[in-house]
Design a protein around this motif. Sequence first.
Motif, PDB file in Angstrom:
ATOM      1  N   ARG A   1       0.801  -1.230   0.000  1.00 53.84           N
ATOM      2  CA  ARG A   1       0.000   0.000   0.000  1.00 53.84           C
ATOM      3  C   ARG A   1       0.832   1.278   0.000  1.00 53.84           C
ATOM      4  NH1 ARG A   1      -5.126  -1.951   3.790  1.00 53.84           N
ATOM      5  NH2 ARG A   1      -6.297  -2.933   2.073  1.00 53.84           N
ATOM      6  N   PRO A   2       1.902   1.375   0.791  1.00 55.61           N
ATOM      7  CA  PRO A   2       2.721   2.588   0.673  1.00 55.61           C
ATOM      8  C   PRO A   2       3.264   2.777  -0.743  1.00 55.61           C
ATOM      9  CG  PRO A   2       3.315   1.388   2.668  1.00 55.61           C
ATOM     10  CD  PRO A   2       2.343   0.524   1.906  1.00 55.61           C
ATOM     11  N   ILE A   3       3.617   1.673  -1.395  1.00 56.31           N
ATOM     12  CA  ILE A   3       4.116   1.780  -2.765  1.00 56.31           C
ATOM     13  C   ILE A   3       2.970   2.168  -3.705  1.00 56.31           C
ATOM     14  CG2 ILE A   3       5.026   0.441  -4.707  1.00 56.31           C
ATOM     15  CD1 ILE A   3       6.790  -1.042  -2.651  1.00 56.31           C
ATOM     16  N   ALA A   4       1.807   1.551  -3.506  1.00 58.50           N
ATOM     17  CA  ALA A   4       0.654   1.892  -4.356  1.00 58.50           C
ATOM     18  C   ALA A   4       0.281   3.363  -4.204  1.00 58.50           C
ATOM     19  CB  ALA A   4      -0.535   1.000  -4.001  1.00 58.50           C
ATOM     20  N   HIS A   5       0.384   3.881  -3.009  1.00 61.33           N
ATOM     21  CA  HIS A   5       0.072   5.304  -2.810  1.00 61.33           C
ATOM     22  C   HIS A   5       1.094   6.186  -3.524  1.00 61.33           C
ATOM     23  CE1 HIS A   5      -3.245   5.655   0.300  1.00 61.33           C
ATOM     24  NE2 HIS A   5      -3.138   4.351   0.071  1.00 61.33           N
ATOM     25  N   ARG A   6       2.364   5.773  -3.498  1.00 66.20           N
ATOM     26  CA  ARG A   6       3.376   6.559  -4.215  1.00 66.20           C
ATOM     27  C   ARG A   6       3.119   6.483  -5.725  1.00 66.20           C
ATOM     28  NH1 ARG A   6       5.593   9.994  -0.986  1.00 66.20           N
ATOM     29  NH2 ARG A   6       7.704   9.996  -1.842  1.00 66.20           N
ATOM     30  N   GLU A   7       2.697   5.311  -6.159  1.00 67.79           N
ATOM     31  CA  GLU A   7       2.390   5.127  -7.592  1.00 67.79           C
ATOM     32  C   GLU A   7       1.234   6.038  -8.000  1.00 67.79           C
ATOM     33  OE1 GLU A   7       1.076   1.155  -8.453  1.00 67.79           O
ATOM     34  OE2 GLU A   7       1.822   1.231 -10.506  1.00 67.79           O
ATOM     35  N   ARG A   8       0.192   6.050  -7.169  1.00 74.24           N
ATOM     36  CA  ARG A   8      -0.992   6.859  -7.489  1.00 74.24           C
ATOM     37  C   ARG A   8      -0.724   8.350  -7.329  1.00 74.24           C
ATOM     38  NH1 ARG A   8      -5.681   6.729  -3.178  1.00 74.24           N
ATOM     39  NH2 ARG A   8      -4.122   8.060  -2.190  1.00 74.24           N
ATOM     40  N   ASP A   9      -0.011   8.703  -6.264  1.00 79.02           N
ATOM     41  CA  ASP A   9       0.094  10.122  -5.912  1.00 79.02           C
ATOM     42  C   ASP A   9       1.215  10.854  -6.642  1.00 79.02           C
ATOM     43  OD1 ASP A   9      -1.989   9.576  -4.209  1.00 79.02           O
ATOM     44  OD2 ASP A   9      -0.733   9.446  -2.411  1.00 79.02           O
ATOM     45  N   ILE A  10       2.318  10.162  -6.898  1.00 83.10           N
ATOM     46  CA  ILE A  10       3.434  10.880  -7.535  1.00 83.10           C
ATOM     47  C   ILE A  10       3.929  10.184  -8.793  1.00 83.10           C
ATOM     48  CG2 ILE A  10       4.177  11.962  -5.370  1.00 83.10           C
ATOM     49  CD1 ILE A  10       6.435   9.922  -5.213  1.00 83.10           C
ATOM     50  N   GLY A  11       3.227   9.146  -9.191  1.00 87.52           N
ATOM     51  CA  GLY A  11       3.507   8.534 -10.492  1.00 87.52           C
ATOM     52  C   GLY A  11       4.774   7.719 -10.582  1.00 87.52           C
ATOM     53  N   VAL A  12       5.196   7.111  -9.480  1.00 87.67           N
ATOM     54  CA  VAL A  12       6.393   6.267  -9.573  1.00 87.67           C
ATOM     55  C   VAL A  12       6.057   4.993 -10.346  1.00 87.67           C
ATOM     56  CG1 VAL A  12       7.299   7.157  -7.391  1.00 87.67           C
ATOM     57  CG2 VAL A  12       6.016   5.006  -7.415  1.00 87.67           C
ATOM     58  N   ALA A  13       7.083   4.403 -10.930  1.00 87.44           N
ATOM     59  CA  ALA A  13       6.907   3.140 -11.652  1.00 87.44           C
ATOM     60  C   ALA A  13       7.191   1.977 -10.703  1.00 87.44           C
ATOM     61  CB  ALA A  13       7.861   3.092 -12.839  1.00 87.44           C
ATOM     62  N   VAL A  14       6.417   0.914 -10.866  1.00 89.18           N
ATOM     63  CA  VAL A  14       6.537  -0.236  -9.958  1.00 89.18           C
ATOM     64  C   VAL A  14       6.667  -1.509 -10.777  1.00 89.18           C
ATOM     65  CG1 VAL A  14       5.441  -1.548  -8.097  1.00 89.18           C
ATOM     66  CG2 VAL A  14       5.078   0.937  -8.253  1.00 89.18           C
ATOM     67  N   THR A  15       7.601  -2.353 -10.394  1.00 88.84           N
ATOM     68  CA  THR A  15       7.709  -3.686 -10.988  1.00 88.84           C
ATOM     69  C   THR A  15       7.534  -4.715  -9.883  1.00 88.84           C
ATOM     70  OG1 THR A  15       9.230  -2.924 -12.692  1.00 88.84           O
ATOM     71  CG2 THR A  15       9.173  -5.296 -12.258  1.00 88.84           C
ATOM     72  N   MET A  16       6.635  -5.658 -10.131  1.00 88.64           N
ATOM     73  CA  MET A  16       6.391  -6.748  -9.181  1.00 88.64           C
ATOM     74  C   MET A  16       7.077  -8.008  -9.698  1.00 88.64           C
ATOM     75  SD  MET A  16       3.821  -6.234  -6.811  1.00 88.64           S
ATOM     76  CE  MET A  16       2.777  -4.834  -6.443  1.00 88.64           C
ATOM     77  N   ILE A  17       7.922  -8.595  -8.884  1.00 89.69           N
ATOM     78  CA  ILE A  17       8.462  -9.896  -9.275  1.00 89.69           C
ATOM     79  C   ILE A  17       7.666 -10.985  -8.550  1.00 89.69           C
ATOM     80  CG2 ILE A  17      10.731  -9.007  -9.855  1.00 89.69           C
ATOM     81  CD1 ILE A  17      11.785 -10.013  -7.192  1.00 89.69           C
ATOM     82  N   GLU A  18       7.609 -12.151  -9.172  1.00 90.64           N
ATOM     83  CA  GLU A  18       6.787 -13.236  -8.637  1.00 90.64           C
ATOM     84  C   GLU A  18       7.645 -14.416  -8.218  1.00 90.64           C
ATOM     85  OE1 GLU A  18       3.477 -14.322 -11.035  1.00 90.64           O
ATOM     86  OE2 GLU A  18       3.011 -12.248 -11.592  1.00 90.64           O
ATOM     87  N   PRO A  19       7.208 -15.171  -7.234  1.00 87.19           N
ATOM     88  CA  PRO A  19       8.001 -16.320  -6.800  1.00 87.19           C
ATOM     89  C   PRO A  19       7.926 -17.457  -7.803  1.00 87.19           C
ATOM     90  CG  PRO A  19       5.915 -16.299  -5.640  1.00 87.19           C
ATOM     91  CD  PRO A  19       5.956 -15.038  -6.466  1.00 87.19           C
TER      92      PRO A  19
END
Lengths: 378, 109
Positions: free
Chosen positions: A100-118
């Motif tokens: 959620r902190p990352i999602a908020h940064r993504e929504r609020d300031i437009g950061v890019a996010v990459t999710m890696i999977e196990p």
Amino acid sequence: MRSVHLNQAATSFPKPREVVEAVHAWFDRPPVDAARGGDGANDPVAPCRKELAGLLGVNDAAGIVLLPSATHALNLVIGALVEPGCHVVTSTLEHNSVLRPIAHRERDIGVAVTMIEPGADGTLEPASLQAALRPSTSLVALTHASNVTGSIQPVEELAEVAAAASVPLLLDASQTAGAVSLTHGRLPGRVFVAFAGHKGLMGPPGVGCLVVPDSMLPQTIVGGTGMRSEDRFHPPDLPLRHEAGTPNLPGIAGLRAGVRFVHRIGVEALGAHRAWLVERLREGMRVMGHIRLFPLAHEDGRVGIVPFCVAGWDPDEVGLVLRESFSIEVRTGLHCAPLALRGLPGEPRGSVRVSVGLGTAEDDVDLLLAALASLEGC
Amino acid sequence: MPRFVDLRELESCLSHSEAKEIALDEPVSVELMHRLASEGRLQYFPHFPRPYFRIDHPTAWLIQGIIGTPRLRIQLFGDRRAAALERLRELIETPAPSDETTKESPCHT
């Protein structure tokens, strides 16, 4: 009917007697500010830092920042290091305290996010992390062990990858602190470690910890510290750099006692106890045709987590029946980690999660197995 | 005859699960369970240490309860949830005819 707590991953129970007594003892004496003199007999903060530093192999106890929770610790790092234009790498195994902190940064300031999977064994591949990194990556935020599957991540290898790219690693050790050995001083690169005090470290709720590798993390929570009051700005030195306001002193007193307890028993022994109970659980469940163990359940049971489903029963109903009919407390649902079971059968209703700990006895496991056996054919 | 004394939302891990808890002024009895089951399919687990039951209404609700505790957990479905809740209150507070029959799942009796 005896109550059985098999939700140790949420919070450990029962707490060691010395933890309860340490909290009581703090309230029995007048508060003393050791920084202003006195014998410090009722100031548990510095001793708690020292105990934690010893447990986690932190070279300087000033790098132990005491906060209200692991969630605060994680937010502190994510908020400071994930800035506009940045990219962050995280994983689908994360708890919402990271997602959620990352999602908020993504929504609020437009950061890019990459999710890696196990992979199939529930662990994250260093090569996946390597492939996810970009020149703009400012943070890698990963769990040390999943709170859904119990899978322990190859943190040394993951830290190597992050360090080689000069990217800070934020490790969520909430499920492993006190269960799986971790030596911060041996991890390469700039590594932050966040964890809760009330799980494997046996402390009371209300204290979390952030291990910081240096004093370069921007300050986000500033205010009163009880010292240098004439300064306009918050002290820049660790650990006060990130601590503001009155600390949870009784909670820290309890955590100190909990960490001493863990030290005395030994992290390896505590992990082995969990692993033994997990194996007993799995053996019992494997012979029940109506129980389906999740495929990502890690073979290494030191974290003490067993996720499963019961044929014909909604996970939530299993939890209700176990609690109300059998007095057995487990956790059901998505466990605040909504992506961890993505793609597996049973989604999105989640899983039943049994988690064991030091306070779990062989009898507790057997009571659960008997209860689960009675759900067969229904 | 039990009285419906409180209704509260239950926190759930899943946002699409809207569970509520009805507090009664007396423990749920087998008689009340059968009365509620007059409008649904009963699954009863009397062999559990504290007997558990669930009642699935075809369109309106799911009721889950433990014999001997003064609580019922419910989920309401469809567009007429207020009416469904009012009907549940009636079922709880109004004794049904004694010859009422219920449809019990055979594997749970």
